[in-house]
Design a protein around this motif. Structure first.
Motif, mmCIF file in Angstrom:
data_model
loop_
_atom_site.group_PDB
_atom_site.id
_atom_site.type_symbol
_atom_site.label_atom_id
_atom_site.label_comp_id
_atom_site.label_asym_id
_atom_site.label_seq_id
_atom_site.Cartn_x
_atom_site.Cartn_y
_atom_site.Cartn_z
ATOM 1 N N ALA A 60 38.350 42.229 59.081
ATOM 2 C CA ALA A 60 39.257 43.062 58.220
ATOM 3 C C ALA A 60 40.340 41.915 57.627
ATOM 4 C CB ALA A 60 40.093 44.285 58.505
ATOM 5 N N GLN A 61 41.008 41.149 58.498
ATOM 6 C CA GLN A 61 41.855 40.085 58.259
ATOM 7 C C GLN A 61 41.397 39.032 57.232
ATOM 8 O OE1 GLN A 61 43.712 38.679 61.725
ATOM 9 N NE2 GLN A 61 43.997 40.764 62.648
ATOM 10 N N ASN A 62 40.112 38.729 57.661
ATOM 11 C CA ASN A 62 39.459 37.297 56.885
ATOM 12 C C ASN A 62 38.283 37.905 55.818
ATOM 13 O OD1 ASN A 62 41.098 35.242 58.658
ATOM 14 N ND2 ASN A 62 40.190 36.576 60.200
ATOM 15 N N GLU A 63 37.081 38.114 56.418
ATOM 16 C CA GLU A 63 36.118 38.159 55.551
ATOM 17 C C GLU A 63 36.231 39.323 54.345
ATOM 18 O OE1 GLU A 63 34.710 36.044 59.182
ATOM 19 O OE2 GLU A 63 35.617 37.883 58.797
ATOM 20 N N LEU A 64 36.391 40.441 54.991
ATOM 21 C CA LEU A 64 36.699 41.550 53.922
ATOM 22 C C LEU A 64 37.642 41.286 53.126
ATOM 23 C CD1 LEU A 64 35.696 44.290 53.377
ATOM 24 C CD2 LEU A 64 37.106 45.233 54.785
ATOM 25 N N MET A 65 38.960 40.977 53.509
ATOM 26 C CA MET A 65 40.188 40.799 52.806
ATOM 27 C C MET A 65 39.624 39.621 51.669
ATOM 28 S SD MET A 65 43.256 41.736 52.526
ATOM 29 C CE MET A 65 45.170 41.116 52.342
ATOM 30 N N ASN A 66 39.059 38.439 52.107
ATOM 31 C CA ASN A 66 38.808 37.335 51.273
ATOM 32 C C ASN A 66 37.942 37.840 50.023
ATOM 33 O OD1 ASN A 66 40.480 35.683 52.627
ATOM 34 N ND2 ASN A 66 38.920 35.005 53.851
ATOM 35 N N ILE A 67 36.927 38.330 50.591
ATOM 36 C CA ILE A 67 35.801 39.103 49.556
ATOM 37 C C ILE A 67 36.604 39.802 48.441
ATOM 38 C CG2 ILE A 67 33.558 40.149 49.103
ATOM 39 C CD1 ILE A 67 32.721 39.120 51.996
ATOM 40 N N ILE A 68 37.138 40.897 49.149
ATOM 41 C CA ILE A 68 37.681 41.812 48.058
ATOM 42 C C ILE A 68 38.884 41.359 47.182
ATOM 43 C CG2 ILE A 68 38.974 44.248 47.852
ATOM 44 C CD1 ILE A 68 36.297 44.476 48.866
ATOM 45 N N THR A 69 39.718 40.455 47.720
ATOM 46 C CA THR A 69 40.613 39.621 46.852
ATOM 47 C C THR A 69 39.867 39.019 45.561
ATOM 48 O OG1 THR A 69 41.907 39.326 48.661
ATOM 49 C CG2 THR A 69 42.203 37.885 46.758
ATOM 50 N N ILE A 70 38.846 38.333 45.901
ATOM 51 C CA ILE A 70 38.149 37.738 44.778
ATOM 52 C C ILE A 70 37.653 38.775 43.809
ATOM 53 C CG2 ILE A 70 36.101 36.400 44.251
ATOM 54 C CD1 ILE A 70 36.226 34.866 46.897
ATOM 55 N N LEU A 71 37.020 39.861 44.145
ATOM 56 C CA LEU A 71 36.430 40.746 43.197
ATOM 57 C C LEU A 71 37.534 41.424 42.537
ATOM 58 C CD1 LEU A 71 33.714 42.317 45.450
ATOM 59 C CD2 LEU A 71 33.432 40.287 43.845
ATOM 60 N N LEU A 72 38.543 41.993 43.295
ATOM 61 C CA LEU A 72 39.755 42.558 42.766
ATOM 62 C C LEU A 72 40.432 41.594 41.495
ATOM 63 C CD1 LEU A 72 41.807 45.001 42.509
ATOM 64 C CD2 LEU A 72 43.243 43.736 44.284
ATOM 65 N N GLY A 73 40.875 40.498 41.833
ATOM 66 C CA GLY A 73 41.392 39.353 41.140
ATOM 67 C C GLY A 73 40.533 39.360 39.763
ATOM 68 N N LEU A 74 39.419 38.890 40.273
ATOM 69 C CA LEU A 74 38.661 38.531 38.849
ATOM 70 C C LEU A 74 38.331 39.655 37.815
ATOM 71 C CD1 LEU A 74 37.171 36.037 38.077
ATOM 72 C CD2 LEU A 74 35.077 37.024 39.277
ATOM 73 N N SER A 75 38.012 40.842 38.401
ATOM 74 C CA SER A 75 37.929 42.121 37.394
ATOM 75 C C SER A 75 39.207 42.558 36.859
ATOM 76 C CB SER A 75 37.053 43.101 38.294
ATOM 77 O OG SER A 75 37.937 43.569 39.398
ATOM 78 N N VAL A 76 40.109 42.240 37.372
ATOM 79 C CA VAL A 76 41.480 42.775 36.794
ATOM 80 C C VAL A 76 41.847 41.800 35.797
ATOM 81 C CG1 VAL A 76 43.836 42.921 37.151
ATOM 82 C CG2 VAL A 76 42.649 44.064 38.846
ATOM 83 N N GLY A 77 41.529 40.548 36.134
ATOM 84 C CA GLY A 77 41.926 39.482 34.989
ATOM 85 C C GLY A 77 40.979 39.763 33.836
ATOM 86 N N ALA A 78 39.831 40.231 34.123
ATOM 87 C CA ALA A 78 38.841 40.442 32.832
ATOM 88 C C ALA A 78 39.320 41.588 31.782
ATOM 89 C CB ALA A 78 37.445 40.703 33.312
ATOM 90 N N THR A 79 40.332 42.401 32.143
ATOM 91 C CA THR A 79 40.831 43.506 31.596
ATOM 92 C C THR A 79 41.728 42.996 30.604
ATOM 93 O OG1 THR A 79 42.728 44.023 32.985
ATOM 94 C CG2 THR A 79 40.493 44.976 33.316
ATOM 95 N N THR A 80 42.156 41.538 30.403
ATOM 96 C CA THR A 80 43.005 41.209 29.741
ATOM 97 C C THR A 80 42.686 40.500 28.431
ATOM 98 O OG1 THR A 80 43.318 39.075 30.970
ATOM 99 C CG2 THR A 80 44.747 40.722 31.690
#
Length: 405
Positions: free
Chosen positions: A283-303
């Motif tokens: 949860a601290q590493n693999e999951l957090m890192n993967i979700i962070t990438i998906l979250l940041g990328l998709s949110v940035g794509a709304t701009t």
């Protein structure tokens, strides 16, 4: 000669239909160019300045992709029904052309369906030590006081003409918690998600710049020099019971906050139980890192340029700053009150850490305190309000969703 003419026609066709040509069209292509410059600026902040790089860089790159003409990488819907219409081929653009779903549309589904932010909270919980808060429960008050900025910004946003749902989404920036801001905005005002996410993470990154002047303006040298006593040891049983009890108490009071608080506390329980070390680390590493990438990328794509370049964006950025400033001030002022009540045993500076920028806000309290008294060590004391602020922002989100959702 005919061969050269044919080659020229091919080259001309490629250039006319390229993204470069779109920048010079009369239907606003220059806006995309401006947004690319903005994306480069945020990439510079993340890479060169180190401002929240784990999310700033993916968001900035998502912004860049969203504004490449013809790439079809901007998010094209803002609600779940829109996603259904897009996938089913029922969504059209202003010219009546059927829109085709792209990569970012599918990634953004995790934001709109409320999947990514709770999973981020799971990872945060697995990395958080609540010992400081358990040892000093009065820190809850400071964490709650630092949410003042949310409600001040909400009132101002209403006065400026935003509807209640938009005002609530803008106000949550004051909690200084990016996933919470994204979660609330995706439910209340999804069309504003990109702007609010960028503002929230920008202010989180600027905590060391924004907070110290406010902290110094509201406190005296004597107050800033207060040395606080050592915190009591916290037992393992307390650490295990804390996430369970917080989940039950908060979720029964505010069911809309259950998903954020529940995931936060589950992550912490995995860490503290002593029986789930392997999945706590995941949860601290693999999951957090993967979700962070998906979250940041998709949110940035709304701009996209059409949704980002307008007067409301400037208003949102300014209101976010107001929310953040009042949140910091609220924590410090309640810290001063506790200083008076305890007859000088509480350093008011730890109140500023009540905003949910963990652990940066606590480090700022430590730094400002040591500037006045080099022997002062406020970090552990400031971590109490700081982690309390994480819970407080989730509670504030639950209140906004209950009242406005």
């Amino acid at each position: 000669m005919e061969i050269l003419q044919g080659v020229w026609e091919v080259i001309k066709s490629i250039l006319v239909n390229s993204g470069y040509a779109y920048f010079f069209t009369a239907d606003g292509g220059y806006k995309n160019f401006i947004m690319l410059i903005v994306a480069f600026f945020f990439l510079w902040l993340g890479i060169k300045k180190g401002f929240e790089p784990l999310l700033m860089i993916p968001i900035a790159f998502g912004m860049l992709l969203a504004n490449l003409p013809g790439a079809n990488l901007a998010v094209q819907y803002h609600d779940l029904q829109g996603f259904i219409d897009l996938v089913a081929g029922r969504m059209t653009d202003t010219a009546g052309n059927t829109l085709t779903p792209g990569l970012m549309d599918f990634l953004y589904f995790g934001v709109k369906a409320g999947i990514y932010p709770p999973l981020i909270f799971l990872g945060i919980g697995a990395m958080t030590d609540f010992s400081s808060l358990i040892a000093n429960p009065s820190s809850f008050i400071l964490g709650a006081a630092a949410q003042l900025g949310i409600f001040v910004a909400y009132v101002i946003a209403i006065v400026l003409g935003f509807d209640p749902q938009q005002a609530g989404s803008i106000a949550i920036i004051g909690g200084a918690d990016g996933p919470t801001a994204i979660f609330v905005t995706s439910k209340l005002a999804p069309a504003m998600l990109g702007t609010i996410a960028v503002a929230a993470y920008s202010y989180m990154a600027l905590v060391p710049v924004i907070q110290p002047p406010i902290m110094k303006a509201l406190t005296t040298k004597k107050e800033r020099s207060v040395v606080m006593g050592t915190l009591r040891p916290v037992s393992k049983l307390e650490k295990i019971l804390f996430p369970i009890m917080v989940t039950v108490i908060v979720s029964l009071l505010l069911p809309d906050a259950a998903v954020l608080v529940g995931m936060l506390m589950l992550g912490n329980l995995l860490k503290e139980s002593g029986q789930t070390e392997r999945i706590a680390k995941a949860a601290q590493n693999e999951l957090m890192n993967i979700i962070t990438i998906l979250l940041g990328l998709s949110v940035g794509a709304t701009t996209s340029a059409q949704s980002f370049l307008n007067l409301n964006t400037l208003k949102i950025v300014l209101l976010g700053l107001i929310a953040f400033a009042f949140g910091t001030a609220g924590g410090v002022l309640f810290g001063k009150l506790m200083y008076v009540i305890t007859k000088g045993k509480i350093n008011p500076l730890i109140g500023s850490a009540g905003v949910s920028a963990v652990p940066m806000a606590a480090r700022v309290s430590q730094k400002v305190g040591q500037q006045e008294n080099p022997s002062n060590f406020l970090l552990m004391h400031a971590m109490g309000p700081n982690v309390s602020g994480v819970i407080g922002s989730a509670v504030a989100a639950g209140i906004l969703l209950t009242l406005l959702g």
